[in-house]
Design a protein around this motif. Structure first.
Motif, short mmCIF file in Angstrom:
data_model
loop_
_atom_site.label_atom_id
_atom_site.label_comp_id
_atom_site.label_asym_id
_atom_site.label_seq_id
_atom_site.Cartn_x
_atom_site.Cartn_y
_atom_site.Cartn_z
N CYS A 92 0.84 -1.19 0.00
CA CYS A 92 0.00 0.00 0.00
C CYS A 92 0.88 1.25 0.00
N ASN A 93 0.62 2.14 -0.95
CA ASN A 93 1.37 3.38 -1.05
C ASN A 93 0.39 4.55 -0.92
N LEU A 143 -2.93 -6.13 10.35
CA LEU A 143 -1.80 -5.20 10.45
C LEU A 143 -1.28 -5.17 11.88
N SER A 144 0.00 -4.88 12.01
CA SER A 144 0.54 -4.64 13.35
C SER A 144 0.04 -3.27 13.81
N ASN A 145 0.13 -3.02 15.10
CA ASN A 145 -0.30 -1.71 15.62
C ASN A 145 0.49 -0.58 14.98
N ASP A 146 1.78 -0.79 14.77
CA ASP A 146 2.63 0.23 14.17
C ASP A 146 2.20 0.52 12.72
N GLU A 147 1.95 -0.54 11.95
CA GLU A 147 1.52 -0.36 10.55
C GLU A 147 0.16 0.33 10.49
N TYR A 148 -0.74 -0.09 11.36
CA TYR A 148 -2.08 0.51 11.41
C TYR A 148 -1.98 2.00 11.72
N ASP A 149 -1.15 2.35 12.71
CA ASP A 149 -1.00 3.76 13.08
C ASP A 149 -0.37 4.58 11.95
N LYS A 150 0.60 3.98 11.26
CA LYS A 150 1.23 4.68 10.13
C LYS A 150 0.21 4.95 9.01
N ILE A 151 -0.60 3.96 8.71
CA ILE A 151 -1.63 4.13 7.68
C ILE A 151 -2.62 5.19 8.10
N LYS A 152 -3.05 5.15 9.35
CA LYS A 152 -4.02 6.12 9.86
C LYS A 152 -3.46 7.54 9.78
N LEU A 153 -2.21 7.72 10.19
CA LEU A 153 -1.59 9.05 10.14
C LEU A 153 -1.44 9.54 8.70
N ALA A 154 -1.01 8.65 7.80
CA ALA A 154 -0.83 9.05 6.40
C ALA A 154 -2.17 9.40 5.76
N LEU A 155 -3.19 8.59 6.01
CA LEU A 155 -4.51 8.88 5.45
C LEU A 155 -5.03 10.20 5.97
N ASN A 156 -4.87 10.42 7.26
CA ASN A 156 -5.34 11.67 7.88
C ASN A 156 -4.60 12.87 7.29
N LYS A 157 -3.29 12.73 7.14
CA LYS A 157 -2.47 13.83 6.62
C LYS A 157 -2.89 14.22 5.20
#
Length: 169
Positions: A92-93, A143-157
């Protein structure tokens, strides 16, 4: 930002079984409620027979539900043309151009201008496009918690940058 994760057959099988428990329980409870509503007058005279018939019907219904769940799960696990978007390695990019997800040879693109909203519910982030079916769902189950948080932050941004909104609106 690029995230790579894998959804295996075993992970999906466990996820499927957990999500079906509530639906199956609700179906059986609805059957029991309808059964008693339809047989209430007869129930007063022949209680033992009607309870026995109801229990027999619940057992048969449970078997049918389990059989149908197994058929549905097996069709998903075959990983045929319809289900290539579920199992396998996901790359996912998320960037200025939108969201791109590659699973095997399948590539799905969604531009920020085509997204109606992004919402988070029950540890799953849903990306909802203007037209068509939901394109993306990112779940903590896979997803791991770290991957999930990264995706959430990127989507939000990026969603905030292009649509002036944050996740959940």
């Amino acid at each position: 930002m690029e995230i790579s994760y894998d959804i295996t057959k075993e992970e999906y099988k466990n996820y499927f079984k957990k999500t079906r428990v509530a639906v199956n329980f609700f179906s059986i409870m609805m059957f029991i409620g309808i059964y008693f509503a339809l047989t209430y007058k007869f129930f007063m005279d022949n209680q033992k027979i009607l309870v026995f018939i109801m229990l027999l019907c619940v057992i048969i219904l449970y078997g049918i539900i389990k059989f149908m769940d197994r058929i549905r799960l097996n069709s998903i696990l075959k990983n045929d043309k319809k289900n290539k978007e579920i199992l396998g390695k996901h790359i996912c990019n998320i960037d200025d151009n939108g969201i791109t997800e590659k699973i095997g040879n399948n590539v799905t693109n969604l531009k920020w201008s085509n997204i109606v909203r992004i919402k988070e519910k029950d540890s799953v982030i849903y990306v909802i496009p203007k037209k068509g079916k939901m394109c993306f769902a990112f779940s903590k189950v896979f997803l791991s918690n770290d991957e999930y948080d990264k995706i959430k932050l990127a989507l939000n941004k990026y969603y905030n940058k292009f649509n002036k909104k944050t996740i959940g609106y």
